[in-house]
Design a protein around this motif. Structure first.
Motif, short mmCIF file in Angstrom:
data_model
loop_
_atom_site.label_atom_id
_atom_site.label_comp_id
_atom_site.label_asym_id
_atom_site.label_seq_id
_atom_site.Cartn_x
_atom_site.Cartn_y
_atom_site.Cartn_z
N LYS A 146 52.64 94.39 64.01
CA LYS A 146 51.51 94.71 63.14
C LYS A 146 50.30 93.79 63.36
O LYS A 146 49.25 94.03 62.75
CB LYS A 146 51.93 94.59 61.67
CG LYS A 146 53.02 95.56 61.22
CD LYS A 146 53.32 95.34 59.75
CE LYS A 146 54.34 96.33 59.22
NZ LYS A 146 54.59 96.14 57.78
N ILE A 147 50.46 92.78 64.17
CA ILE A 147 49.41 91.75 64.26
C ILE A 147 48.07 92.35 64.65
O ILE A 147 47.04 92.12 64.00
CB ILE A 147 49.82 90.63 65.25
CG1 ILE A 147 50.97 89.83 64.66
CG2 ILE A 147 48.63 89.72 65.54
CD1 ILE A 147 51.49 88.73 65.57
N LEU A 148 48.05 93.15 65.71
CA LEU A 148 46.78 93.71 66.18
C LEU A 148 46.22 94.76 65.24
O LEU A 148 45.02 95.05 65.26
CB LEU A 148 46.95 94.30 67.58
CG LEU A 148 47.30 93.29 68.69
CD1 LEU A 148 47.47 94.01 70.02
CD2 LEU A 148 46.24 92.20 68.79
N ASP A 149 47.09 95.36 64.41
CA ASP A 149 46.65 96.41 63.49
C ASP A 149 46.19 95.89 62.13
O ASP A 149 45.91 96.68 61.23
CB ASP A 149 47.78 97.43 63.27
CG ASP A 149 48.12 98.18 64.55
OD1 ASP A 149 47.20 98.42 65.34
OD2 ASP A 149 49.31 98.50 64.74
N LEU A 184 47.78 86.01 58.89
CA LEU A 184 48.10 84.90 59.79
C LEU A 184 46.91 83.96 59.94
O LEU A 184 47.06 82.74 59.94
CB LEU A 184 48.52 85.44 61.16
CG LEU A 184 49.87 86.16 61.22
CD1 LEU A 184 50.15 86.65 62.63
CD2 LEU A 184 51.00 85.23 60.76
N ALA A 185 45.70 84.54 60.07
CA ALA A 185 44.51 83.70 60.18
C ALA A 185 44.27 82.91 58.90
O ALA A 185 43.95 81.71 58.93
CB ALA A 185 43.29 84.58 60.51
N GLY A 208 47.66 92.62 60.89
CA GLY A 208 48.47 91.45 60.56
C GLY A 208 47.79 90.14 60.91
O GLY A 208 48.21 89.08 60.44
N TRP A 209 46.73 90.22 61.72
CA TRP A 209 45.99 89.01 62.07
C TRP A 209 45.36 88.35 60.84
O TRP A 209 45.19 87.12 60.82
CB TRP A 209 44.88 89.33 63.07
CG TRP A 209 43.92 90.39 62.60
CD1 TRP A 209 43.99 91.72 62.80
CD2 TRP A 209 42.75 90.17 61.77
NE1 TRP A 209 42.96 92.38 62.18
CE2 TRP A 209 42.17 91.45 61.54
CE3 TRP A 209 42.14 89.06 61.22
CZ2 TRP A 209 41.02 91.62 60.78
CZ3 TRP A 209 41.00 89.22 60.46
CH2 TRP A 209 40.44 90.49 60.26
N PHE A 210 45.04 89.14 59.81
CA PHE A 210 44.32 88.55 58.67
C PHE A 210 45.18 87.55 57.90
O PHE A 210 44.76 86.40 57.69
CB PHE A 210 43.81 89.65 57.73
CG PHE A 210 43.09 89.08 56.53
CD1 PHE A 210 41.77 88.72 56.62
CD2 PHE A 210 43.77 88.87 55.33
CE1 PHE A 210 41.11 88.16 55.53
CE2 PHE A 210 43.12 88.31 54.24
CZ PHE A 210 41.78 87.95 54.34
N VAL A 241 55.90 91.63 63.85
CA VAL A 241 54.99 91.11 64.88
C VAL A 241 54.14 92.22 65.46
O VAL A 241 52.97 92.02 65.83
CB VAL A 241 55.78 90.37 65.98
CG1 VAL A 241 54.90 90.09 67.20
CG2 VAL A 241 56.36 89.08 65.44
N SER A 274 49.51 98.00 57.52
CA SER A 274 49.64 97.42 58.86
C SER A 274 49.46 95.90 58.82
O SER A 274 49.95 95.19 59.70
CB SER A 274 48.61 98.04 59.81
OG SER A 274 48.82 99.43 59.93
N ALA A 275 48.70 95.43 57.83
CA ALA A 275 48.46 93.99 57.72
C ALA A 275 49.50 93.30 56.85
O ALA A 275 49.58 92.07 56.81
CB ALA A 275 47.07 93.75 57.13
#
Length: 612
Positions: free
Chosen positions: A403-406, A412-413, A408-410, A401, A350-351
Motif C-alpha cells: 500500500k505504500i505507493l498508493d 510512514l512519513a 501508505g507513504w503518508f 507494504v 490504501s493508506a
C-alpha cells in the motif's frame, strides 16, 4: 458506558468498508472469495484482538496504564541493560506509528459513513468532503470537554450502533444461513491455498477489520481493563462478527451490491437513519485514537521524548483522562489535509493499516521481554506464545507494504517525522545535561566554597526554590542568581526530579529531603510517566522533613533558568541539523512556570546561553 463510547469506535466502524475493500483486492465476487474472506476476518479478529490484545497484552498494564510507551517503560525496566536502548528505540518508533494511525482513522471513518448519502441520492457525491469536514471540525472542537464527558455522550450511541450491526447481520444470515460455514478455518486456509499471491494482497484489506486493536490497549488507562474486556466479549465482538457474516450473505445472494455492502444491509426505509447513525458512530471511532494520542503524548513528555506541552486534566476522578491542546490542533490539521487530498474512503483505505500493523508487531516484540524477564516464563513458553503472534503480525505488515505507493507513504512519513523529533529531543536533553554538568560545578562543592570563601554572598529573608534541577548538579538558575544578585536566601530548596518506569508513584516514596547545611536542602522527587510535577504540592509534602520551615506562597520565590540553546555542533552528540531541531523544540516548549503550576507572581526567570 464510557468505555463503549470511547474505546471501540475505531474497530466498531470497520464493517463500513472492510469487506468491500477485501473483495476488491480479491478481484471480484465469487463464492470462494466470499467464504474465504469472511473466514479470514473472523479468525483474524479472534487471534489478534480477542486472544492477543484482550486476553494477553492487556495483562501487561503498567500500574493500569496501557499503550506502547507504557509497555516500553515496563519492558525496559526488566530487560538487560545492553538491550534497553534498543527497546526504547522500538517503543518510540511504535508510538510514532500510532500517531500516524491517529491521523488516518478520523478521516477514513467519517468519509466512509458520509458516502452512504450517495445511495439516498447519487447527486450528493460532491457534498461528501464538505460534510465530512464539518463533522470532523465539531469532533475536534469538543475534545476540551474531556474523554469522560465525551464518553458519556457517545456510550449510548455506540451501544445502539453495535445492536444495529448485530440486527442487520442476523437479518441476512437468516435468509442465507449457508454463510455460517465460513466459521470453519478450512475456508480461510482453502482461500490462501487456492491463490497465495492474491490472498497475500487481500490480507492488507482484512487488516482493516483489526485497526482498532491497538487503541484498546492505548486507552486502557482511561477506563481500566475490566470494562474494556467485558464490553468486547459480550457486545462488540459478537456484533462485529454477525455483521461481517451478514454482509457476506448479502453479497453471496446479490453480487451487484458489492460497492456498498454495509449500507445495502438495511431495508430502504432504514437507509437514511442508518447513514445518520453511521456518521455518529464514525465520529466516535475517531475519539478512540484521539484520546489514545493524548495519553501517549503525556507519557512521551514525562519519559523525555517530547518537549513540555500543556496537558489539561479533564476529570477529578480518573487521573488518566487528559486533553492536550497542541496535539488536538495538529491532528485536526492532518485530518483535514487527508480528507481534502484523498477525497474518498477507497483512496484512504490504501493508506490505512501499515502504521498500526507496525505498531502491533512492535508490541508483540516488547511483550517477549515482559513475559520472559518480568513474568519469568521459560524461554520455550515465551517462544510458543510470542512466536505465532509475531508470525501473524509480520504477515499483516508484509501485506500492507504493497500500500505504500498508493497512500501508505503518508502515515510512514508522518511517523518518520515524529520519530526524528522524539529521538532528537531525547538525545538532545542528554547532551544538554552533559554540557550543563561541565559548565556548572557539583552543588555540594559550590556550597562548600561559598561557606569557606572570603566573599560569601549576603543572606536575605525568605525561601528560594529552584525547580527542574538534575540530581547533584548546581542549577543554572542558582548560578545566575549568585552571579547577578550575589545573595543567598535563608532557605534554599533544590528540586531535582526523575521519572520512574511506572505511571504513578506512592506519596510515601515521592520525595526524599537531604540537608546540605546553611539552610540549603536537596529535594529529590520521583514521579511516574503519567504524572506532571506540581511544585507547590511537592513543597507542602516536603515541609514535614525540613525542620522549622513551612511553605508560604508570599514568602517564596521560584527561580527558573530561561536559557537560550544555541546549536553550534560543539558537543558532537548529534548532527548539526539535529542540534538546530533540538534548539527549535526547546524554544517552543511550554513555559516551565505553567508546566510546574507555579504561582505566576512569584516566579523569577534568569536567562543565559548554552552552546551544544
Amino acid at each position: 458506558m464510557g468505555a463503549v463510547g470511547i474505546v471501540f469506535g475505531d474497530i466498531g466502524t470497520s464493517p463500513l468498508y472492510t469487506l468491500r475493500e477485501c473483495l476488491k483486492a480479491a478481484g471480484g465476487v465469487t463464492q470462494t472469495n466470499i467464504y474465504g474472506i469472511v473466514s479470514l476476518i473472523l479468525w483474524s479478529i479472534l487471534l489478534v484482538v480477542t486472544l492477543k490484545y484482550v486476553s494477553f497484552v492487556m495483562r501487561a498494564d503498567n500500574d493500569g496504564e496501557g499503550g506502547i510507551l507504557a509497555l516500553t517503560a515496563l519492558a525496559s525496566g526488566v530487560a538487560p541493560a545492553r538491550l534497553r536502548h534498543l527497546l526504547l528505540t522500538l517503543g518510540v518508533f511504535g508510538a510514532a506509528m500510532f500517531y500516524g494511525d491517529s491521523m488516518i482513522t478520523p478521516a477514513i471513518s467519517v468519509i466512509s459513513a458520509v458516502e452512504g448519502v450517495t445511495l439516498i441520492h447519487p447527486g450528493l457525491s460532491h457534498a461528501i468532503v464538505p460534510i465530512s469536514l464539518v463533522i470532523l471540525t465539531g469532533l475536534f472542537a469538543i475534545q476540551k470537554s474531556g474523554t469522560g464527558a465525551v464518553g458519556k455522550i457517545f456510550g449510548p450511541v455506540m451501544i445502539v450502533w453495535f445492536l444495529v450491526l448485530a440486527a442487520l447481520g442476523v437479518l441476512h444470515i437468516v435468509e442465507h444461513p449457508d454463510i455460517l460455514r465460513a466459521a470453519s478455518p478450512q475456508y480461510a486456509l482453502a482461500f490462501i491455498a487456492h491463490s497465495p499471491a492474491t490472498a497475500f494482497i487481500v490480507l492488507g484489506s482484512v487488516f482493516l477489520a483489526l485497526t482498532g486493536g491497538e487503541a484498546l490497549y492505548a486507552d486502557m488507562g482511561h477506563f481500566g481493563k475490566s470494562p474494556i474486556r467485558f464490553a468486547w466479549l459480550f457486545l462488540v465482538w459478537p456484533s462485529l462478527i454477525l455483521n461481517y457474516f451478514g454482509q457476506g450473505a448479502l453479497v453471496l445472494a446479490h453480487p451487484k451490491l458489492v460497492q456498498q455492502p454495509f449500507f445495502n444491509l438495511a431495508p430502504g426505509w432504514a437507509l437514511l437513519p442508518l447513514v445518520i447513525l453511521a456518521a455518529a458512530a464514525t465520529v466516535i471511532a475517531s475519539q478512540a485514537v484521539i484520546s489514545g494520542a493524548f495519553s501517549m503524548t503525556k507519557q512521551a513528555v514525562q519519559l523525555g521524548f517530547l518537549p513540555r506541552t500543556p496537558v489539561v486534566h479533564t476529570s477529578k476522578k480518573e487521573i488518566g483522562q487528559v486533553y492536550v491542546p497542541f496535539v488536538n490542533l495538529s491532528l485536526f490539521v492532518a485530518v483535514v489535509f487527508l480528507v481534502v487530498f484523498f477525497k474518498s474512503s477507497d483512496n484512504l483505505a490504501s493508506a490505512y493499516g501499515i502504521a498500526v500493523a507496525s505498531t502491533m508487531l512492535l508490541t508483540t516484540l516488547l511483550m517477549s521481554f515482559v513475559t520472559h524477564s518480568l513474568w519469568r516464563w521459560k524461554p520455550l513458553t515465551t517462544a510458543a506464545v510470542i512466536g505465532p503472534m509475531a508470525i501473524v503480525d509480520l504477515a499483516f505488515v508484509s501485506s500492507n507494504v504493497s500500500k505504500i505507493l498508493d497512500g501508505g507513504w503518508f502515515p510512514l512519513a508522518a511517523g518518520a517525522l515524529l520519530f526524528t523529533v522524539m529521538t532528537t529531543w531525547h538525545r538532545g536533553r542528554a547532551a544538554l545535561i552533559t554540557q550543563m554538568k561541565a559548565d556548572n560545578p557539583p552543588l555540594r562543592d559550590l556550597l562548600a566554597s561559598l561557606r569557606e570563601g572570603s566573599h560569601a554572598p549576603s543572606h536575605v529573608e525568605g525561601t528560594a526554590v529552584f525547580p527542574g534541577s538534575v540530581v547533584g548538579m548546581t542549577p543554572t538558575a542558582f548560578m545566575h542568581n549568585l552571579k547577578h544578585n550575589r545573595v543567598l536566601h535563608r532557605t534554599n530548596i533544590f528540586l531535582a526530579g526523575a521519572t520512574d518506569n511506572v505511571p504513578y508513584t506512592r506519596e510515601a516514596e515521592r520525595l526524599t529531603v537531604e540537608s546540605l547545611g546553611e539552610g540549603c536542602f536537596a529535594v529529590t522527587v520521583r514521579h511516574g510517566f503519567m504524572e506532571i510535577p506540581n511544585v507547590p504540592a511537592l513543597l507542602r509534602l516536603a515541609q514535614k522533613d525540613i525542620p522549622g520551615w513551612t511553605y508560604e506562597v508570599e514568602d517564596t520565590s521560584f527561580f527558573l533558568a530561561r536559557d537560550t540553546i544555541i546549536a553550534t555542533g560543539e558537543t558532537h552528540a548529534m548532527a548539526l541539523w539535529r542540534d538546530k531541531l533540538f534548539a527549535f523544540l526547546g524554544r517552543n516548549a511550554a513555559r516551565a512556570a505553567e508546566y510546574y503550576s507555579l504561582p505566576p507572581n512569584r516566579v523569577v526567570e534568569l536567562g543565559g546561553q548554552i552552546n551544544i
